[in-house]
Design an enzyme around this catalytic site. Structure first.
Site, PDB file in Angstrom:
ATOM      1  N   HIS A 586       0.819  -1.224   0.000  1.00 37.54           N
ATOM      2  CA  HIS A 586       0.000   0.000   0.000  1.00 37.54           C
ATOM      3  C   HIS A 586       0.856   1.278   0.000  1.00 37.54           C
ATOM      4  O   HIS A 586       0.352   2.360  -0.303  1.00 37.54           O
ATOM      5  CB  HIS A 586      -0.987  -0.013   1.183  1.00 37.54           C
ATOM      6  CG  HIS A 586      -0.384   0.294   2.514  1.00 37.54           C
ATOM      7  ND1 HIS A 586      -0.028  -0.695   3.410  1.00 37.54           N
ATOM      8  CD2 HIS A 586      -0.089   1.464   3.111  1.00 37.54           C
ATOM      9  CE1 HIS A 586       0.458  -0.139   4.504  1.00 37.54           C
ATOM     10  NE2 HIS A 586       0.433   1.179   4.347  1.00 37.54           N
ATOM     11  N   ASP A 634      -0.726  -7.511   1.026  1.00 38.73           N
ATOM     12  CA  ASP A 634      -0.067  -6.213   1.213  1.00 38.73           C
ATOM     13  C   ASP A 634       1.427  -6.422   1.411  1.00 38.73           C
ATOM     14  O   ASP A 634       1.950  -6.326   2.530  1.00 38.73           O
ATOM     15  CB  ASP A 634      -0.697  -5.486   2.407  1.00 38.73           C
ATOM     16  CG  ASP A 634      -0.276  -4.028   2.490  1.00 38.73           C
ATOM     17  OD1 ASP A 634       0.304  -3.525   1.510  1.00 38.73           O
ATOM     18  OD2 ASP A 634      -0.533  -3.397   3.532  1.00 38.73           O
ATOM     19  N   SER A 730       4.135   2.089   8.289  1.00 39.59           N
ATOM     20  CA  SER A 730       3.733   1.119   7.270  1.00 39.59           C
ATOM     21  C   SER A 730       4.941   0.546   6.541  1.00 39.59           C
ATOM     22  O   SER A 730       5.877   1.271   6.181  1.00 39.59           O
ATOM     23  CB  SER A 730       2.807   1.790   6.254  1.00 39.59           C
ATOM     24  OG  SER A 730       1.568   2.092   6.825  1.00 39.59           O
TER      25      SER A 730
END
Length: 783
Positions: A586, A634, A730
């Site tokens: 992402h 992901d 992330s």
């Protein structure tokens, strides 16, 4: 006569009566002759008499005006009705809601004539079902919207009786269409079936029809295809695709009685979401009943897969209600005879593998409830039977059932399970009777087993592994195959043997037989080359705890990377080799972010802006199945333009990739690190690398919290909140220390979550162990 004619012209409605009167007078005036119309005879050679002039009534008299006005009104009414009909038809086609339905009538025997739509048998069933369905919905809450029901097909099924397929049509403005749903419309039909409490069966009465309640199914309108195959030498193609809207297809496959159906899937395009919305489901019947599922695909695949039914019927349903890219299927099916899975094998007097046995219908997935029997015999009492499973292992059966088939070998019971490596099972007997009983629930992956003999007296047998599960008669040490779950039987097997493509070769050209020797935490090569570049066992010297975390110590997490986009810190990553990093997909979603040009990787960094090594990113590989809606798959790989130098190996070190299928346990302590925000409401990242200790959360609990949690995700945090990853973290690592050798394993990748550090909402991480083959495809040096 003139008066009568005049009356007839003034009263058109009485015209018929007047003619009848004339005919009756003719009959009376000419007795003895049949009444009839004669042509007048023309006089020959005589002039015609002059006609008497008569005065005609004007055309626009009162009577003609009435007639013309009536005709005009009639034409106007026809035009108006036609326009109204066209409007209604257009409105209905625009505002119509279609449902595909089916149910089983239990007390009627299926006849071949039921397949013929012009036959008396089909029409009789169709009329009855349509009347019943009409009655159900015209007396329901949807009565003012109900239009009609049409029976499309009548077929047999493996439960007996008739399987009736029909359409139900409702018409209403689409603005109110939200009140329609499969469950709502199906509930009306199911609630209409009266069942008996006494006999406790699912068969009830639907307006006089004996209907199986469990068989009632309704779906939104979609494509529905019926195939009847009676040639065993032909392939029948199944192919459908869509690029927008929704896709719901039903393929009903029927073969001649006594034969089976083999469905081969060449490719499936779906949105990967663990079957929450998209799925391809194969049923061992024409009814989409959960207990009859053969197999279910929840993600796209281009690998060739085939499945076999247990009878002559199969239903394939393709569901993709929210198409965001190409969805569809390419497949074909064949008619095949049933195979007997039994054999008697005489093994020769050679101590090696000489032949193969396999699961039924290999290389197809074998169907549920199958049964195979093999009898092996060696020529000498000193020789036993060795079985080499290519992707499978068997262990002693416990109290629980066997999910992937159970085995009876010389009256001893075992359970089967799939592995990512070969295993060898030896039976110290010259006579061996083996029976495999397949799982009773689903189709399972094909099995290939090599067999041969071995000398019973020459084996080096160890009594048991240092774990709960062990092999009978015992694991074989240093035979090149991992028999113990923890691989203990293959540890310290450094005896030098000739080098082949099946051996591990050290940098000093010494070879030995051991699977997964690289980076397993044990130095097998005399020069230690099997563990080179695997120095991921550095433990964190700081025990402080991103949200709820604390400053780490410099050098504590040497695999931690900061990714900068156009010069600003944006995401995290982990070092897995000299030139490859692992991060989250992402972080690179979108045309601009997927371009590697603006990205730089900062390695060996403790304080932002003070990295020991910086490299531009050369390549970004986002997983091809990444779903931006659910964050499934992901994961992304990044290749550095410049490999970090060996001189920095004290400050930059790779973290170990977990073994494929790694099992983790809830409550296990791990660490999440990064330069992200310290609070959910914050707007700045931390200048110093933060660390927080979290624990792995039970998967079932995580699913109950978030709902859409796939097998490629795991949760970690604390139930009270307070400690969690946040924005800016992330792609960073969830690092867990392996107890057996102290190495740090990249168990997860920071992916998503509800807020940061909220109670009962742990962080969600990408489960790295699910992607080991995918990582190895791009980074083979890790093998």
């Amino acid at each position: 006569m003139d008066k009568e004619n005049s009356d007839a012209s003034s009263k058109p409605a009485d015209l018929k009566v007047s003619i009848v009167c004339v005919i009756s007078i003719q009959v009376v005036s000419v007795p003895g002759r049949l009444p009839g119309r004669r042509l007048p005879r023309k006089p020959i050679g005589k002039a015609r008499p002059k006609k008497q002039s008569t005065k005609r009534a004007p055309f626009w008299n009162f009577q003609n005006k009435i007639i013309l006005f009536t005709v005009f009104l009639f034409i106007l009414a026809v035009i108006a009705w036609t326009l109204l009909w066209l409007y209604i038809s257009k409105t209905e086609s625009k505002d119509a809601f279609y449902f595909v339905g089916m149910f089983r009538i239990t007390d009627v025997e299926f006849l071949p004539e039921h397949r013929q739509k012009e036959s008396r048998e089909f029409l009789s069933v169709a009329r009855t079902v349509q009347q019943v369905v009409n009655l159900v919905y015209t007396t329901s809450a949807f009565s003012k919207f109900y239009k009609q029901a049409v029976v499309a097909d009548v077929s047999s099924n493996n439960k007996g009786g008739l399987l009736v397929h029909f359409w139900i049509v409702f018409v209403m403005p689409h603005a109110k269409g939200s009140i329609f749903c499969e469950d709502c419309v199906a509930a009306i039909l199911k609630d209409s079936i009266q069942t008996s409490i006494i006999n406790r069966t699912s068969v009830g009465s639907l307006q006089g029809l004996a209907v199986d309640l469990d068989s009632v199914v309704l779906n939104d309108k979609g494509c529905s295809q019926y195939f009847y195959a009676d040639h065993s030498s032909l392939r029948y193609p199944l192919e459908v695709s869509a690029t927008s809207g929704q896709l719901m297809c039903h393929f009903k496959l029927v073969a001649i009685v006594g034969y089976l159906i083999r469905l081969t899937i060449e490719s499936v395009q779906l949105e990967a979401d663990s079957c929450v919305t998209d799925s391809l489901t194969i049923y061992d019947a024409l009814l989409p009943i959960r207990s009859m599922v053969l197999y279910r695909l929840c993600e796209p695949t281009r690998a060739l897969m085939s499945f076999v039914s247990t009878n002559n019927l199969m239903l394939v349903t393709l569901k993709s209600p929210y198409i965001r890219r190409l969805s569809g299927i390419r497949a074909y099916f064949e008619v095949i005879p049933e195979q007997k899975c039994e054999n008697t094998v005489l093994v020769r007097e050679i101590t090696s593998f000489e032949g193969k046995i396999s699961s039924p219908y290999y290389p197809s997935y074998y169907p549920p409830k199958c049964k195979c029997t093999w009898k092996f015999q060696t020529p000498l009492s000193t020789l036993g039977i060795a079985l080499k499973f290519h992707n499978y292992a068997i262990t002693k059966k416990g109290a629980k059932g066997c999910e992937h088939g159970w085995w009876e070998i010389n009256e001893h019971m075992y359970c089967g399970s799939y592995m990512d490596h070969q295993t060898i099972f030896r039976v110290p007997s010259p006579l061996v009777h083996i029976q495999l009983r397949c799982s009773s629930r689903f189709s399972d992956k094909p099995l290939l087993v090599e067999y041969g003999s071995y000398n019973i007296s020459q084996l080096t047998i160890k009594p048991a592994c240092d774990v709960t599960h062990f092999w009978q008669p015992g694991p074989l040490v240093c035979d090149g195959f991992q028999d113990c779950e923890n691989g203990q039987d293959e540890h310290n097997c450094t005896q030098s043997i000739p080098c082949t493509n099946k051996t591990f070769k050290c940098d000093n050209d010494i070879c030995f037989k051991k699977q997964n020797a690289r980076c397993d935490g044990i130095v097998d090569c005399p020069d230690g080359s099997d563990e080179d570049s695997c120095s991921c066992s550095r433990t964190s010297s700081s025990l402080h705890r991103i949200v709820g975390g604390a400053d780490s110590q410099e050098g504590a997490w040497p695999w931690q990377v900061s990714l900068h986009f156009v010069g600003s810190a944006y995401c995290g990553a982990s070092v897995i080799s000299r030139e490859w990093l692992l991060s989250a997909a992402h972080c690179f979603h979108g045309n601009r972010l997927s371009d590697p040009t603006p990205w730089t990787a900062h390695l060996g960094m403790y304080v932002q802006g003070n990295a020991k090594f910086v490299s531009p990113v050369r390549r970004i590989v986002v997983h091809e199945y990444y779903n931006s809606q659910t964050f499934d798959y992901d994961i992304a790989l990044l290749q550095l333009s410049i490999a970090w130098p060996e001189t920095l190996k004290q400050l930059i070190q790779p973290i170990c990739i977990p073994p494929a299928g790694q099992k983790v346990h809830s409550g296990e302590k791990c660490w999440v690190t990064g330069w992200g925000q310290r609070h959910e409401a914050g707007n700045k990242g931390s200048p110093v690398l933060q660390q927080a200790e979290v624990e792995l959360i039970d998967q079932t609990l995580c699913v109950s919290t978030y709902g859409i949690i796939t097998s490629r995700m795991l949760c970690a945090g604390v139930i009270s909140g307070k400690r969690d990853a946040c924005k800016g973290d992330s792609g960073g690592p969830l690092s867990c220390r392996r107890k057996s050798d102290g190495k740090w394993i990249l168990t997860g990748i920071v992916s998503w979550g509800h807020g940061c550090g909220r109670p009962n909402f742990p962080g969600v991480y990408t489960r790295v162990s699910k992607f080991v083959p995918w990582i190895h495809k791009y980074v083979p040096s890790l093998l």
